[in-house]
Scaffold this motif. Structure first.
Motif, PDB file in Angstrom:
ATOM      1  N   LYS A  62       0.819  -1.215   0.000  1.00 49.46           N
ATOM      2  CA  LYS A  62       0.000   0.000   0.000  1.00 49.46           C
ATOM      3  C   LYS A  62       0.851   1.263   0.000  1.00 49.46           C
ATOM      4  O   LYS A  62       0.337   2.360   0.076  1.00 49.46           O
ATOM      5  N   GLY A  63       2.171   1.103  -0.058  1.00 49.03           N
ATOM      6  CA  GLY A  63       3.053   2.252  -0.184  1.00 49.03           C
ATOM      7  C   GLY A  63       3.621   2.786   1.114  1.00 49.03           C
ATOM      8  O   GLY A  63       4.284   3.814   1.116  1.00 49.03           O
ATOM      9  N   GLY A  64       3.355   2.137   2.227  1.00 50.48           N
ATOM     10  CA  GLY A  64       3.875   2.595   3.509  1.00 50.48           C
ATOM     11  C   GLY A  64       2.872   3.464   4.245  1.00 50.48           C
ATOM     12  O   GLY A  64       1.854   3.885   3.685  1.00 50.48           O
ATOM     13  N   PHE A  65       3.153   3.735   5.499  1.00 50.08           N
ATOM     14  CA  PHE A  65       2.243   4.477   6.361  1.00 50.08           C
ATOM     15  C   PHE A  65       3.013   5.450   7.242  1.00 50.08           C
ATOM     16  O   PHE A  65       4.208   5.277   7.470  1.00 50.08           O
ATOM     17  N   THR A  66       2.310   6.447   7.737  1.00 53.38           N
ATOM     18  CA  THR A  66       2.858   7.383   8.712  1.00 53.38           C
ATOM     19  C   THR A  66       1.933   7.406   9.918  1.00 53.38           C
ATOM     20  O   THR A  66       0.714   7.372   9.778  1.00 53.38           O
ATOM     21  N   THR A  73       0.769  10.094  23.020  1.00 52.94           N
ATOM     22  CA  THR A  73      -0.528  10.358  22.404  1.00 52.94           C
ATOM     23  C   THR A  73      -0.461  10.137  20.897  1.00 52.94           C
ATOM     24  O   THR A  73       0.326  10.787  20.205  1.00 52.94           O
ATOM     25  N   LEU A  74      -1.300   9.217  20.386  1.00 55.02           N
ATOM     26  CA  LEU A  74      -1.374   8.966  18.942  1.00 55.02           C
ATOM     27  C   LEU A  74      -2.384   9.948  18.361  1.00 55.02           C
ATOM     28  O   LEU A  74      -3.534  10.008  18.805  1.00 55.02           O
ATOM     29  N   ILE A  75      -1.966  10.705  17.350  1.00 54.67           N
ATOM     30  CA  ILE A  75      -2.800  11.784  16.820  1.00 54.67           C
ATOM     31  C   ILE A  75      -3.523  11.380  15.546  1.00 54.67           C
ATOM     32  O   ILE A  75      -4.739  11.502  15.450  1.00 54.67           O
ATOM     33  N   THR A  76      -2.792  10.894  14.543  1.00 53.43           N
ATOM     34  CA  THR A  76      -3.419  10.494  13.282  1.00 53.43           C
ATOM     35  C   THR A  76      -2.504   9.520  12.557  1.00 53.43           C
ATOM     36  O   THR A  76      -1.355   9.319  12.932  1.00 53.43           O
ATOM     37  N   THR A  77      -3.031   8.920  11.509  1.00 51.47           N
ATOM     38  CA  THR A  77      -2.254   8.019  10.663  1.00 51.47           C
ATOM     39  C   THR A  77      -2.750   8.137   9.239  1.00 51.47           C
ATOM     40  O   THR A  77      -3.914   8.504   9.010  1.00 51.47           O
ATOM     41  N   TYR A  78      -1.865   7.877   8.285  1.00 51.00           N
ATOM     42  CA  TYR A  78      -2.256   7.924   6.879  1.00 51.00           C
ATOM     43  C   TYR A  78      -1.264   7.140   6.038  1.00 51.00           C
ATOM     44  O   TYR A  78      -0.153   6.868   6.465  1.00 51.00           O
ATOM     45  N   LEU A  80       1.344   6.746   3.043  1.00 48.79           N
ATOM     46  CA  LEU A  80       2.336   7.680   2.519  1.00 48.79           C
ATOM     47  C   LEU A  80       1.944   8.231   1.156  1.00 48.79           C
ATOM     48  O   LEU A  80       2.236   9.373   0.843  1.00 48.79           O
ATOM     49  N   ASN A  81       1.286   7.448   0.357  1.00 47.53           N
ATOM     50  CA  ASN A  81       0.917   7.902  -0.987  1.00 47.53           C
ATOM     51  C   ASN A  81      -0.476   8.523  -1.026  1.00 47.53           C
ATOM     52  O   ASN A  81      -1.032   8.728  -2.095  1.00 47.53           O
ATOM     53  N   SER A  82      -1.052   8.866   0.130  1.00 49.24           N
ATOM     54  CA  SER A  82      -2.420   9.384   0.142  1.00 49.24           C
ATOM     55  C   SER A  82      -2.483  10.898  -0.019  1.00 49.24           C
ATOM     56  O   SER A  82      -3.533  11.453  -0.265  1.00 49.24           O
ATOM     57  N   PHE A  83      -1.354  11.579   0.098  1.00 56.46           N
ATOM     58  CA  PHE A  83      -1.345  13.033   0.011  1.00 56.46           C
ATOM     59  C   PHE A  83      -0.566  13.451  -1.216  1.00 56.46           C
ATOM     60  O   PHE A  83       0.588  13.093  -1.383  1.00 56.46           O
ATOM     61  N   ASN A  84      -1.215  14.225  -2.069  1.00 60.35           N
ATOM     62  CA  ASN A  84      -0.579  14.716  -3.282  1.00 60.35           C
ATOM     63  C   ASN A  84      -0.490  16.230  -3.183  1.00 60.35           C
ATOM     64  O   ASN A  84      -1.496  16.922  -3.200  1.00 60.35           O
ATOM     65  N   LEU A  85       0.722  16.755  -3.064  1.00 64.85           N
ATOM     66  CA  LEU A  85       0.938  18.188  -2.886  1.00 64.85           C
ATOM     67  C   LEU A  85       0.357  18.977  -4.046  1.00 64.85           C
ATOM     68  O   LEU A  85      -0.204  20.044  -3.865  1.00 64.85           O
TER      69      LEU A  85
END
Length: 90
Positions: A62-66, A73-78, A80-85
């Motif tokens: 799936k391209g990795g995760f952040t 405290t865990l804030i969010t996750t997504y 790596l390839n889900s955000f396109n500048l």
């Protein structure tokens, strides 16, 4: 981690490699000044690693995760390839 001359000699005599020492150090069960992994613990650890490999293989597909965290405290996750500048400026 500092290793004495004695442990170097014993590792050599007994055929114990550095990866074995690393696994013992990180995953072994502490009892005073000893760290041990029994046959049963090694088998359980191997099962955990096998499951982790399956999960990380899927993560790689799936391209990795952040994971964003602040201390404990865990804030969010997504993905790596889900955000396109480029998309964000349209």
């Amino acid at each position: 981690m500092y290793k004495t001359r004695h442990i170097h000699q014993r590792m050599s005599q007994r055929g114990i490699t550095q990866p074995v020492i690393d696994i013992l150090y990180h995953f072994g069960i502490s009892d005073g000044d000893k760290i041990t992994l029994s046959k049963k613990n090694c088998e359980l650890l191997s099962q955990v690693f096998s499951k982790m490999k399956k999960i990380t293989d899927k993560m790689a597909e799936k391209g990795g995760f952040t994971l964003v965290a602040d201390g404990e405290t865990l804030i969010t996750t997504y993905r790596l390839n889900s955000f396109n500048l480029a998309k964000s400026f349209d």
